[in-house]
Design a protein around this motif. Structure first.
Motif, PDB file in Angstrom:
ATOM      1  N   ALA A  69      -3.745 -14.893 -44.405  1.00 30.97           N
ATOM      2  CA  ALA A  69      -3.621 -15.195 -45.722  1.00 30.97           C
ATOM      3  C   ALA A  69      -4.191 -14.465 -46.944  1.00 30.97           C
ATOM      4  O   ALA A  69      -5.221 -14.046 -46.789  1.00 30.97           O
ATOM      5  N   PRO A  70      -3.323 -14.348 -47.905  1.00 30.69           N
ATOM      6  CA  PRO A  70      -3.480 -13.366 -48.844  1.00 30.69           C
ATOM      7  C   PRO A  70      -4.510 -14.023 -49.952  1.00 30.69           C
ATOM      8  O   PRO A  70      -4.039 -13.794 -51.196  1.00 30.69           O
ATOM      9  N   LEU A  71      -5.527 -14.642 -49.524  1.00 31.91           N
ATOM     10  CA  LEU A  71      -6.508 -15.286 -50.345  1.00 31.91           C
ATOM     11  C   LEU A  71      -7.804 -15.375 -49.777  1.00 31.91           C
ATOM     12  O   LEU A  71      -7.644 -15.561 -48.503  1.00 31.91           O
ATOM     13  N   CYS A  72      -8.839 -15.510 -50.565  1.00 33.65           N
ATOM     14  CA  CYS A  72     -10.098 -15.416 -49.738  1.00 33.65           C
ATOM     15  C   CYS A  72     -10.541 -16.398 -48.985  1.00 33.65           C
ATOM     16  O   CYS A  72     -10.892 -16.229 -47.787  1.00 33.65           O
ATOM     17  N   ASN A  73     -10.376 -17.865 -49.411  1.00 37.08           N
ATOM     18  CA  ASN A  73     -10.902 -18.896 -48.224  1.00 37.08           C
ATOM     19  C   ASN A  73     -10.135 -19.023 -47.043  1.00 37.08           C
ATOM     20  O   ASN A  73     -10.573 -18.931 -45.976  1.00 37.08           O
ATOM     21  N   PRO A  74      -8.960 -19.176 -47.231  1.00 42.87           N
ATOM     22  CA  PRO A  74      -8.005 -19.176 -45.874  1.00 42.87           C
ATOM     23  C   PRO A  74      -8.260 -17.757 -45.185  1.00 42.87           C
ATOM     24  O   PRO A  74      -8.079 -17.978 -43.860  1.00 42.87           O
ATOM     25  N   SER A  75      -8.226 -16.631 -45.650  1.00 43.50           N
ATOM     26  CA  SER A  75      -8.429 -15.535 -45.094  1.00 43.50           C
ATOM     27  C   SER A  75      -9.593 -15.485 -44.246  1.00 43.50           C
ATOM     28  O   SER A  75      -9.800 -15.345 -42.892  1.00 43.50           O
ATOM     29  N   ARG A  76     -10.832 -15.681 -44.706  1.00 41.06           N
ATOM     30  CA  ARG A  76     -12.092 -15.860 -44.224  1.00 41.06           C
ATOM     31  C   ARG A  76     -12.209 -16.547 -43.330  1.00 41.06           C
ATOM     32  O   ARG A  76     -12.775 -16.870 -42.237  1.00 41.06           O
ATOM     33  N   THR A  77     -11.703 -18.200 -43.560  1.00 42.47           N
ATOM     34  CA  THR A  77     -11.838 -19.002 -42.550  1.00 42.47           C
ATOM     35  C   THR A  77     -10.997 -18.697 -41.411  1.00 42.47           C
ATOM     36  O   THR A  77     -11.847 -18.989 -40.155  1.00 42.47           O
ATOM     37  N   SER A  78     -10.059 -18.067 -41.493  1.00 45.61           N
ATOM     38  CA  SER A  78      -9.407 -17.685 -40.192  1.00 45.61           C
ATOM     39  C   SER A  78      -9.820 -16.549 -39.466  1.00 45.61           C
ATOM     40  O   SER A  78      -9.990 -16.554 -38.258  1.00 45.61           O
ATOM     41  N   ILE A  79     -10.468 -15.717 -40.176  1.00 45.67           N
ATOM     42  CA  ILE A  79     -11.259 -14.596 -39.325  1.00 45.67           C
ATOM     43  C   ILE A  79     -12.325 -15.159 -38.512  1.00 45.67           C
ATOM     44  O   ILE A  79     -12.757 -14.936 -37.353  1.00 45.67           O
ATOM     45  N   TRP A 338       4.088 -10.264 -49.423  1.00 42.89           N
ATOM     46  CA  TRP A 338       4.566  -8.853 -49.242  1.00 42.89           C
ATOM     47  C   TRP A 338       3.381  -7.816 -48.898  1.00 42.89           C
ATOM     48  O   TRP A 338       2.442  -8.503 -48.772  1.00 42.89           O
ATOM     49  N   GLU A 339       3.865  -6.863 -48.418  1.00 45.53           N
ATOM     50  CA  GLU A 339       3.063  -5.805 -47.836  1.00 45.53           C
ATOM     51  C   GLU A 339       1.666  -5.419 -48.658  1.00 45.53           C
ATOM     52  O   GLU A 339       0.488  -5.274 -48.029  1.00 45.53           O
ATOM     53  N   GLU A 340       1.806  -5.603 -49.913  1.00 49.66           N
ATOM     54  CA  GLU A 340       0.519  -5.073 -50.732  1.00 49.66           C
ATOM     55  C   GLU A 340      -0.596  -6.177 -50.587  1.00 49.66           C
ATOM     56  O   GLU A 340      -1.678  -5.776 -50.530  1.00 49.66           O
ATOM     57  N   ALA A 341      -0.044  -7.291 -50.613  1.00 45.53           N
ATOM     58  CA  ALA A 341      -1.179  -8.295 -50.338  1.00 45.53           C
ATOM     59  C   ALA A 341      -1.621  -8.492 -48.989  1.00 45.53           C
ATOM     60  O   ALA A 341      -2.722  -9.153 -48.895  1.00 45.53           O
ATOM     61  N   ALA A 342      -0.549  -8.410 -47.903  1.00 48.49           N
ATOM     62  CA  ALA A 342      -0.860  -8.694 -46.578  1.00 48.49           C
ATOM     63  C   ALA A 342      -1.829  -7.611 -45.852  1.00 48.49           C
ATOM     64  O   ALA A 342      -2.524  -7.980 -45.076  1.00 48.49           O
ATOM     65  N   LYS A 343      -1.678  -6.462 -46.318  1.00 52.83           N
ATOM     66  CA  LYS A 343      -2.106  -5.508 -45.709  1.00 52.83           C
ATOM     67  C   LYS A 343      -3.645  -5.044 -46.193  1.00 52.83           C
ATOM     68  O   LYS A 343      -3.786  -5.079 -47.282  1.00 52.83           O
ATOM     69  N   THR A 344      -4.520  -4.867 -45.284  1.00 48.98           N
ATOM     70  CA  THR A 344      -5.826  -4.372 -45.596  1.00 48.98           C
ATOM     71  C   THR A 344      -6.443  -3.543 -44.772  1.00 48.98           C
ATOM     72  O   THR A 344      -6.075  -3.592 -43.609  1.00 48.98           O
ATOM     73  N   PRO A 345      -7.415  -2.716 -44.922  1.00 52.14           N
ATOM     74  CA  PRO A 345      -8.002  -1.695 -43.886  1.00 52.14           C
ATOM     75  C   PRO A 345      -8.753  -2.629 -42.727  1.00 52.14           C
ATOM     76  O   PRO A 345      -9.492  -3.687 -43.081  1.00 52.14           O
ATOM     77  N   LEU A 346      -8.515  -2.279 -41.519  1.00 52.09           N
ATOM     78  CA  LEU A 346      -9.499  -2.526 -40.526  1.00 52.09           C
ATOM     79  C   LEU A 346      -9.840  -1.454 -39.673  1.00 52.09           C
ATOM     80  O   LEU A 346      -9.059  -0.385 -39.372  1.00 52.09           O
ATOM     81  N   LEU A 347     -11.149  -1.413 -39.309  1.00 47.88           N
ATOM     82  CA  LEU A 347     -11.635   0.012 -38.539  1.00 47.88           C
ATOM     83  C   LEU A 347     -12.721  -0.541 -37.637  1.00 47.88           C
ATOM     84  O   LEU A 347     -13.558  -1.482 -38.165  1.00 47.88           O
ATOM     85  N   LYS A 361      -0.322   0.707 -34.559  1.00 47.54           N
ATOM     86  CA  LYS A 361       0.175  -0.839 -33.973  1.00 47.54           C
ATOM     87  C   LYS A 361      -0.011  -1.823 -34.894  1.00 47.54           C
ATOM     88  O   LYS A 361      -1.113  -1.809 -35.687  1.00 47.54           O
ATOM     89  N   ILE A 362       0.626  -3.004 -35.043  1.00 46.72           N
ATOM     90  CA  ILE A 362       0.510  -4.149 -35.701  1.00 46.72           C
ATOM     91  C   ILE A 362      -0.536  -5.116 -35.248  1.00 46.72           C
ATOM     92  O   ILE A 362      -0.476  -5.439 -34.224  1.00 46.72           O
ATOM     93  N   VAL A 363      -1.713  -5.205 -36.120  1.00 41.80           N
ATOM     94  CA  VAL A 363      -2.779  -6.175 -35.651  1.00 41.80           C
ATOM     95  C   VAL A 363      -2.925  -6.988 -36.716  1.00 41.80           C
ATOM     96  O   VAL A 363      -2.562  -6.744 -37.847  1.00 41.80           O
ATOM     97  N   SER A 364      -3.702  -8.213 -36.578  1.00 41.16           N
ATOM     98  CA  SER A 364      -4.119  -9.086 -37.439  1.00 41.16           C
ATOM     99  C   SER A 364      -5.495  -9.230 -37.429  1.00 41.16           C
ATOM    100  O   SER A 364      -6.462  -9.010 -36.501  1.00 41.16           O
ATOM    101  N   LEU A 365      -6.262  -9.454 -38.773  1.00 37.29           N
ATOM    102  CA  LEU A 365      -7.744  -9.867 -38.970  1.00 37.29           C
ATOM    103  C   LEU A 365      -7.840 -11.027 -37.879  1.00 37.29           C
ATOM    104  O   LEU A 365      -9.033 -11.291 -37.561  1.00 37.29           O
ATOM    105  N   ILE A 366      -6.895 -12.014 -37.595  1.00 39.56           N
ATOM    106  CA  ILE A 366      -7.291 -13.080 -36.721  1.00 39.56           C
ATOM    107  C   ILE A 366      -7.984 -12.531 -35.221  1.00 39.56           C
ATOM    108  O   ILE A 366      -8.146 -13.264 -34.451  1.00 39.56           O
TER     109      ILE A 366
END
Ligand SMILES: [Ca+2]
Ligand SMILES: [Ca+2]
Length: 467
Positions: A69-79, A338-347, A361-366
């Motif tokens: 989710a492109p917003l703090c709480n829903p994204s962090r909750t899902s992570i 859109w891509e700009e809000a959905a994409k974020t670095p993961l390392l 490869k396509i991965v998710s913070l989930i």
């Protein structure tokens, strides 16, 4: 001679034994609102992020990682719960998952590690602190998820003496800031880096890593910048020259073929004001400066780990919580599909694994929750929505055909595969972008008859996720 052989044999056996007994530690670093404008991730060639780049050099970096989710709480909750917004119903900043029927007893990522003998410690913003209707702000939205949370309200660390760096509370610096807009302000601040809140969070973690620990640990470090307001020590603003700032690529007609819900999510007025007041370049510079400052904080933690006795047995995961628009599609901030809000670095850096490199490869913070369980050798947790990407950490080019799923509010979803982004809004309007020829998602192909089969495939895939 024999004695030496026996001694070295027993030594290597004991090393082997202690290694198998030692669970790896985990350092999880979350940088708020960080898009892919990080050197190693290639989103913006102007970005100066030497510390993350150095870490990326020895890690597996995921250049196509997406938030739920492109917003703090829903994204962090899902992570941190391992459940998609469509599973919990947490789509916005006002809901707390513990208050939702069926999720009261959720075992969060740090709690899961705690169950298997880890000490769990956090500094800075890890969980978001929802402040919804009738819900009082809490010191971290999930008290109890970590054994130790560094003091501070709102799920983060904002000591009073640093109120100029507070989030949304005291904008006194606005008087000397950009003079653009109170809620959208930036300024280079004349303070020593060491006295800022983010540096304090990083320093807390650095000091933790210098200490003796008799249990494996799960240490989470939340860096708040480059979240607005963009106040950072002046020296990070001095890294950039406004005359040389390159703006994101845009076309004038971009919004003509997006859906009405998508169009409404765009901060058009804000964009127009920034353009009219000739502040676009300055704002881009401010974001970059805050990113460089966040990078320095990340470096402080990583340096401490490198110097510590834990450097051979500690996994580092670094990520943002979602991306950020800086004028693409006439939009600023987040909250789009859109891509700009959905994409974020993961390392992911695992010192026990000598593989390094880039995975596209396509991965998710989930996927972070199940991946960390996997890498740490803990028992699988079967009910999670994501999946382990550990095999990509071992081999970034291994066969992988997964989709990333991102939601913005109930009924608005997007799927990303290697070639396409598909979006469907709650009014059934669809968008389809071919990333092989259109990386900025300018041309919606949803009405293109030649894409009929692609659309069909995405509709089918979405039905499997959102029932
Ligand atoms: Ca955020
Ligand atoms: Ca367009």
């Amino acid at each position: 001679m024999l004695k030496t052989v026996i001694l070295s044999l027993s030594l290597s056996l004991s090393t082997l034994f202690s290694f198998s007994q030692d669970k790896p530690n985990v350092v999880l670093i979350m940088v708020d609102d960080m898009n892919d404008w990080v050197g190693a991730f290639g989103g913006n060639q102007q970005a100066i992020t030497p510390h993350i780049d150095a870490l990326a050099e020895k890690s597996i970096i995921f250049k196509n990682a997406y938030c739920s989710a492109p917003l703090c709480n829903p994204s962090r909750t899902s992570i941190l719960t391992g459940y998609n917004p469509s599973t919990t119903g947490v789509y916005g900043n006002s809901k707390i998952f513990r208050n939702i029927k069926g999720f009261e007893n959720t075992i969060t990522l740090p709690q899961y590690f705690n169950q298997y003998g880890y000490s769990t410690v956090a500094a800075g913003k890890i969980f978001h602190s929802p402040r919804g209707t009738g819900q009082k702000p809490k010191p971290g939205s999930d008290p109890g998820s970590f054994e130790i949370e560094q003091k501070g309200g709102l799920g983060s660390t904002y000591p009073k003496e640093d109120n100029r760096f507070q989030h949304g509370i005291d904008y006194s610096i606005y008087k000397e800031g950009s003079h653009f807009k109170r809620s959208f302000d930036w300024a280079g601040v004349d303070v020593k880096g060491e006295t800022t809140n983010d540096w304090k969070s990083a320093d807390y973690c650095a000091q933790f890593l210098e200490k003796e620990h008799n249990k494996p640990f799960f240490l989470a470090c939340g860096i708040f910048r480059p979240h607005l307001p963009w106040y950072a020590p002046q020296k990070y603003f001095d890294l950039y020259n406004v005359d040389n700032i390159e703006l994101p690529k845009t076309i004038k007609t971009d919004l003509d073929d997006v859906g009405p819900i998508g169009a409404r999510s765009v901060q058009k007025k804000l964009h127009r004001q920034l353009v009219e007041k000739k502040k676009w370049k300055e704002a881009v510079l401010a974001y970059l400066a805050n990113l460089s400052y966040a990078d320095a904080c990340v470096g402080h933690v990583v340096d401490a780990l490198n110097k510590s006795k834990y450097n051979k047995n500690t996994i580092i995961v670094l990520m943002g919580d979602h991306g950020w628009h800086l004028g693409e599609k006439e939009h600023w901030t987040k909250q789009t599909l859109w891509e700009e809000a959905a994409k974020t670095p993961l390392l992911i850096f695992d010192p026990r694994n000598k593989t390094k490199g880039v995975s596209t490869k396509i991965v998710s913070l989930i996927d972070v929750y199940p991946t960390l369980i996997d890498l740490a050798g803990l028992p699988l947790k079967e009910d999670l929505d994501g999946q382990s990407i550990a095999k990509l950490v071992s081999n970034p080019n291994t066969e992988w055909n997964e989709l990333a799923f991102t939601s913005r509010g109930n009924g608005n979803h997007t799927l990303r595969n290697e070639n396409f982004r598909y979006i469907v809004y709650s009014d059934d309007f669809e968008e389809l972008y071919d990333h092989r020829i259109d990386p900025m998602e300018w041309h919606n192909l949803a009405n293109d008859v030649s894409q009929k089969e692609v659309l069909k495939m995405f509709r089918k895939e979405l039905k499997k996720i959102v029932k």
